[in-house]
Design an enzyme around this catalytic site. Structure first.
Site, PDB file in Angstrom:
ATOM      1  CG  ASP A  13      -1.598  -0.935   0.817  1.00 50.94           C
ATOM      2  OD1 ASP A  13      -2.285  -1.646   0.651  1.00 50.94           O
ATOM      3  OD2 ASP A  13      -2.295  -1.916   2.192  1.00 50.94           O
ATOM      4  CE  LYS A  16       2.316  -2.131  -4.115  1.00 50.49           C
ATOM      5  NZ  LYS A  16       1.662  -2.402  -3.175  1.00 50.49           N
ATOM      6  CG  HIS A  41      -2.583  -1.999  -6.884  1.00 52.89           C
ATOM      7  ND1 HIS A  41      -2.141  -2.680  -8.203  1.00 52.89           N
ATOM      8  CD2 HIS A  41      -2.196  -2.203  -5.881  1.00 52.89           C
ATOM      9  CE1 HIS A  41      -1.256  -3.538  -6.966  1.00 52.89           C
ATOM     10  NE2 HIS A  41      -0.944  -3.647  -5.638  1.00 52.89           N
TER      11      HIS A  41
HETATM   12  P1  GDP Z   1      -0.738   0.312  -3.475  1.00 57.66           P
HETATM   13  O1  GDP Z   1      -1.693  -1.185  -2.970  1.00 57.66           O
HETATM   14  O2  GDP Z   1       0.453   0.800  -3.258  1.00 57.66           O
HETATM   15  O3  GDP Z   1      -1.148   0.311  -4.913  1.00 57.66           O
HETATM   16  O4  GDP Z   1      -1.161   1.177  -2.479  1.00 57.66           O
HETATM   17  P2  GDP Z   1      -3.051   1.977  -2.234  1.00 57.66           P
HETATM   18  O5  GDP Z   1      -3.529   2.306  -3.790  1.00 57.66           O
HETATM   19  O6  GDP Z   1      -4.010   0.740  -1.933  1.00 57.66           O
HETATM   20  O7  GDP Z   1      -2.891   3.195  -0.791  1.00 57.66           O
HETATM   21  C1  GDP Z   1      -2.483   3.649  -1.999  1.00 57.66           C
HETATM   22  C2  GDP Z   1      -3.571   5.476  -1.445  1.00 57.66           C
HETATM   23  O8  GDP Z   1      -2.596   6.520  -0.702  1.00 57.66           O
HETATM   24  C3  GDP Z   1      -4.581   5.313  -2.265  1.00 57.66           C
HETATM   25  O9  GDP Z   1      -6.005   5.778  -1.684  1.00 57.66           O
HETATM   26  C4  GDP Z   1      -3.847   6.982  -2.902  1.00 57.66           C
HETATM   27  O10 GDP Z   1      -4.631   6.945  -3.375  1.00 57.66           O
HETATM   28  C5  GDP Z   1      -3.762   6.840  -1.799  1.00 57.66           C
HETATM   29  N1  GDP Z   1      -1.737   8.304  -2.687  1.00 57.66           N
HETATM   30  C6  GDP Z   1      -1.065   7.901  -3.627  1.00 57.66           C
HETATM   31  N2  GDP Z   1      -0.172   8.365  -3.275  1.00 57.66           N
HETATM   32  C7  GDP Z   1      -0.152   9.553  -2.654  1.00 57.66           C
HETATM   33  C8  GDP Z   1      -0.209  10.842  -1.554  1.00 57.66           C
HETATM   34  O11 GDP Z   1       1.151  11.009  -2.312  1.00 57.66           O
HETATM   35  N3  GDP Z   1      -0.366  11.936  -1.537  1.00 57.66           N
HETATM   36  C9  GDP Z   1      -2.217  11.029  -0.496  1.00 57.66           C
HETATM   37  N4  GDP Z   1      -1.936  11.836   0.277  1.00 57.66           N
HETATM   38  N5  GDP Z   1      -2.470   9.867  -0.837  1.00 57.66           N
HETATM   39  C10 GDP Z   1      -1.773   9.183  -2.023  1.00 57.66           C
HETATM   40  P1  IMO Z   2      -0.929  -3.551  -2.065  1.00 58.14           P
HETATM   41  O1  IMO Z   2      -0.393  -4.483  -3.689  1.00 58.14           O
HETATM   42  C1  IMO Z   2      -0.800  -5.014   1.569  1.00 58.14           C
HETATM   43  C2  IMO Z   2      -0.924  -8.816   3.566  1.00 58.14           C
HETATM   44  C3  IMO Z   2      -1.912  -9.199   4.129  1.00 58.14           C
HETATM   45  C4  IMO Z   2      -1.465 -10.485   4.743  1.00 58.14           C
HETATM   46  C5  IMO Z   2      -0.665 -10.983   4.390  1.00 58.14           C
HETATM   47  C6  IMO Z   2      -1.574 -12.144   3.775  1.00 58.14           C
HETATM   48  O2  IMO Z   2      -2.197  -3.373  -2.218  1.00 58.14           O
HETATM   49  O3  IMO Z   2       0.326  -3.424  -1.313  1.00 58.14           O
HETATM   50  P2  IMO Z   2      -2.319 -12.780   1.672  1.00 58.14           P
HETATM   51  O4  IMO Z   2      -3.676 -12.531   1.869  1.00 58.14           O
HETATM   52  O5  IMO Z   2      -1.386 -12.144   0.980  1.00 58.14           O
HETATM   53  O6  IMO Z   2      -2.211 -14.362   1.838  1.00 58.14           O
HETATM   54  O7  IMO Z   2      -2.051 -12.494   3.282  1.00 58.14           O
HETATM   55  O8  IMO Z   2       0.016  -9.935   3.205  1.00 58.14           O
HETATM   56  N1  IMO Z   2      -1.632  -8.389   2.369  1.00 58.14           N
HETATM   57  C7  IMO Z   2      -0.723  -6.474   1.953  1.00 58.14           C
HETATM   58  N2  IMO Z   2      -1.054  -6.260   2.794  1.00 58.14           N
HETATM   59  N3  IMO Z   2      -1.682  -4.146   0.807  1.00 58.14           N
HETATM   60  C8  IMO Z   2      -0.902  -5.582   0.018  1.00 58.14           C
HETATM   61  O9  IMO Z   2      -1.087  -5.004  -1.097  1.00 58.14           O
HETATM   62  C9  IMO Z   2      -1.063  -6.923   0.446  1.00 58.14           C
HETATM   63  N4  IMO Z   2      -1.939  -8.535   0.324  1.00 58.14           N
HETATM   64  C10 IMO Z   2      -1.986  -8.865   1.300  1.00 58.14           C
HETATM   65  O10 IMO Z   2      -3.341  -8.358   4.941  1.00 58.14           O
HETATM   66  O11 IMO Z   2      -1.083  -9.757   6.659  1.00 58.14           O
HETATM   67 MG    MG Z   3      -2.870  -1.543  -1.698  1.00 54.19          MG
END
Ligand code: GDP
Ligand code: IMO
Ligand code: MG
Length: 428
Positions: A13, A16, A41
């Site tokens: 998270d 990316k 994502h």
């Molecule tokens: P990922 O799994 O790595 O793609 O990340 P997620 O989408 O799960 O979580 C990242 C969150 O942060 C999302 O809600 C994005 O919209 C938000 N986000 C990403 N970059 C930024 C940033 O630079 N600032 C803020 N405030 N939010 C961001």
């Molecule tokens: P993105 O791509 C954050 C965590 C789960 C759990 C562990 C194992 O959005 O960054 P799983 O279902 O993979 O067997 O769970 O990994 N986990 C993540 N945490 N972001 C993710 O993906 C995750 N995918 C799995 O919360 O702790």
């Molecule tokens: Mg994520």
């Protein structure tokens, strides 16, 4: 842009999808190489938010081809739902621009049931419950099913039936009662397969041909380095290698195709699910943790769970830089730390009263984070210009570069597509 691998270097998270979406404009192909729909994502374009779980985050740029590589575990139902939802929004998701490896291992209903049943009775990893671990487990045990095998149902059926019988026994032992009938499960899978089939190709061959034609690939990591099955905080990890080298195995290109390794970190740290987290905000930092959670809207994009929040952990970051062979860093959510008088970063750990900088392989002893305090900064707008950043924010970035020995080349200053400072001309 040269071929670039983007990997998260924390516990997932890191933001990316936003970086991939931005960089996709310069790439010809975006390819996922591991994980499955455990990923969440998020891409924000204008006022519209899109959350993807399985389809690569380059899909919103009409000139990129998006590839789901062989290292991904594949839920056919989730793929079709996500594809159709994008299509309903007017996104072209035809087979010409959305390709899936025919040798991806398939997540079947009993994998999800096993994932959830194990969580209920064994070590609570806090998985996403999507069947990821059991599917990768079966792949390694040679019990798995690759999508393309549904093309030969007469060969597949008896083999899958034997696997099913074993799984049904395990599920019963774990107390699970809602196991689907085999025939029903098999015919449903065949139906889903017929809809996925137009997207299936030998992605390794495809990527090799495209590379020869001079096309550039952006490899999209899911999860993060500290969730890597070998190097993460085992057993509180996911079930795939999340580190950059796996971009090669998980798509079927050679390692020499991975030219630039971009490692993404938030300006602080979050983690969803159980497991070690040395810089988690507790005690005197509890209020800071709450503030980060609120300002950063730190709730999981897949399960909606509150993410645990903490300060930036430079010890973990340095380890992740080495594990991935990071060429440049990307820093996200710098805006979220605005408004703090001071900001903490962990520079050491303390174990058994000894100060050190080693990220442990075993977490049997308590690990205390030792911090350095840096001056905070006031709010700044989501920007593309480095000159808009307060001086103290710039020195925070310098601090990360000095500690890790790697330059910060991309800085994300807000959730929206354009709120990003690019410092390296390769990504301009
Ligand atoms: P990922 O799994 O790595 O793609 O990340 P997620 O989408 O799960 O979580 C990242 C969150 O942060 C999302 O809600 C994005 O919209 C938000 N986000 C990403 N970059 C930024 C940033 O630079 N600032 C803020 N405030 N939010 C961001
Ligand atoms: P993105 O791509 C954050 C965590 C789960 C759990 C562990 C194992 O959005 O960054 P799983 O279902 O993979 O067997 O769970 O990994 N986990 C993540 N945490 N972001 C993710 O993906 C995750 N995918 C799995 O919360 O702790
Ligand atoms: Mg994520």
């Amino acid at each position: 842009m040269s071929n670039t691998v983007l990997v998260g270097i924390q516990w997932g998270d890191e933001g990316k999808a936003k970086i991939i979406d931005h960089l996709a404009e310069k790439a010809d192909i975006v390819a996922r190489f591991q994980g499955g729909n455990n990923a969440g994502h998020t891409i924000v374009v204008g006022k519209e938010k899109t959350v993807l779980h399985l389809i690569p985050s380059g899909i919103l740029h009409k000139n990129t081809v998006n590839v789901v590589g062989n290292g991904v575990v594949f839920d056919m139902g989730v793929f079709l739902q996500e594809r159709d939802a994008l299509s309903a929004k007017g996104v072209d998701v035809g087979p010409n621009r959305l390709k899936v490896s025919e040798i991806c291992h398939v997540i079947l209903p009993f994998h999800q049931l096993l994932d959830r049943a194990r969580e209920a009775v064994k070590t609570k990893i806090g998985t996403t419950g999507r069947g990821i671990g059991p599917t990768y487990g079966d792949k390694a045990m040679r019990l798995g099913v690759r999508i393309g095998e549904f093309e030969f149902p007469n060969d597949l059926k008896p083999r899958l039936k034997a696997v099913y019988q074993e799984k049904a026994l395990q599920l019963k032992e774990l107390g699970s009662t809602d196991i689907p009938e085999f025939e029903e499960m098999f015919s449903k899978a065949l139906e889903l397969y017929s809809k996925v089939k137009p997207h299936l190709v030998d992605t390794s061959r495809y990527l090799s041909e495209q590379t020869r034609a001079g096309k550039k690939i952006l490899f999209e990591g899911a999860q993060g380095t500290l969730l890597d099955i070998d190097y993460g905080t085992y057993p509180f990890v996911t079930s795939s290698n999340t580190t950059a080298a796996f971009a090669a195995c998980g798509t079927g290109v050679g390692p020499s195709s991975l030219n630039f390794i971009l490692g993404l970190t938030k300006a602080y740290t979050t983690r969803v699910g159980s497991g070690p987290f040395p810089t988690e905000c507790f005690g005197e930092d509890e209020e800071a943790g709450k503030l980060i959670s609120q300002k950063g809207n730190e709730f999981g994009s897949t399960t909606g769970r509150a993410r645990r929040c903490g300060w930036l952990d430079l010890v973990a970051l340095k380890r992740a830089v080495a594990l991935n062979g990071i060429t440049g860093l990307a820093l996200s959510k710098l805006d979220v730390l605005s408004g703090f008088k001071t900001i903490k970063v962990a520079t050491h750990y303390e174990t058994d009263g000894k100060k050190h900088q080693d990220f442990p392989n075993f977490w049997t002893k308590p690990v205390k984070a030792i911090y350095e305090e840096l001056p905070g900064w006031s709010e700044f707008p989501g920007t593309q210009n480095e000159s808009d950043l307060p001086a103290t924010a710039k020195s925070f970035i310098k601090h990360i570069e000095t500690y890790t020995g790697v330059p910060v080349v991309v800085i994300s200053t807000g959730p929206k597509r354009d709120e990003m400072i690019i410092r390296d001309k390769r990504f301009n």
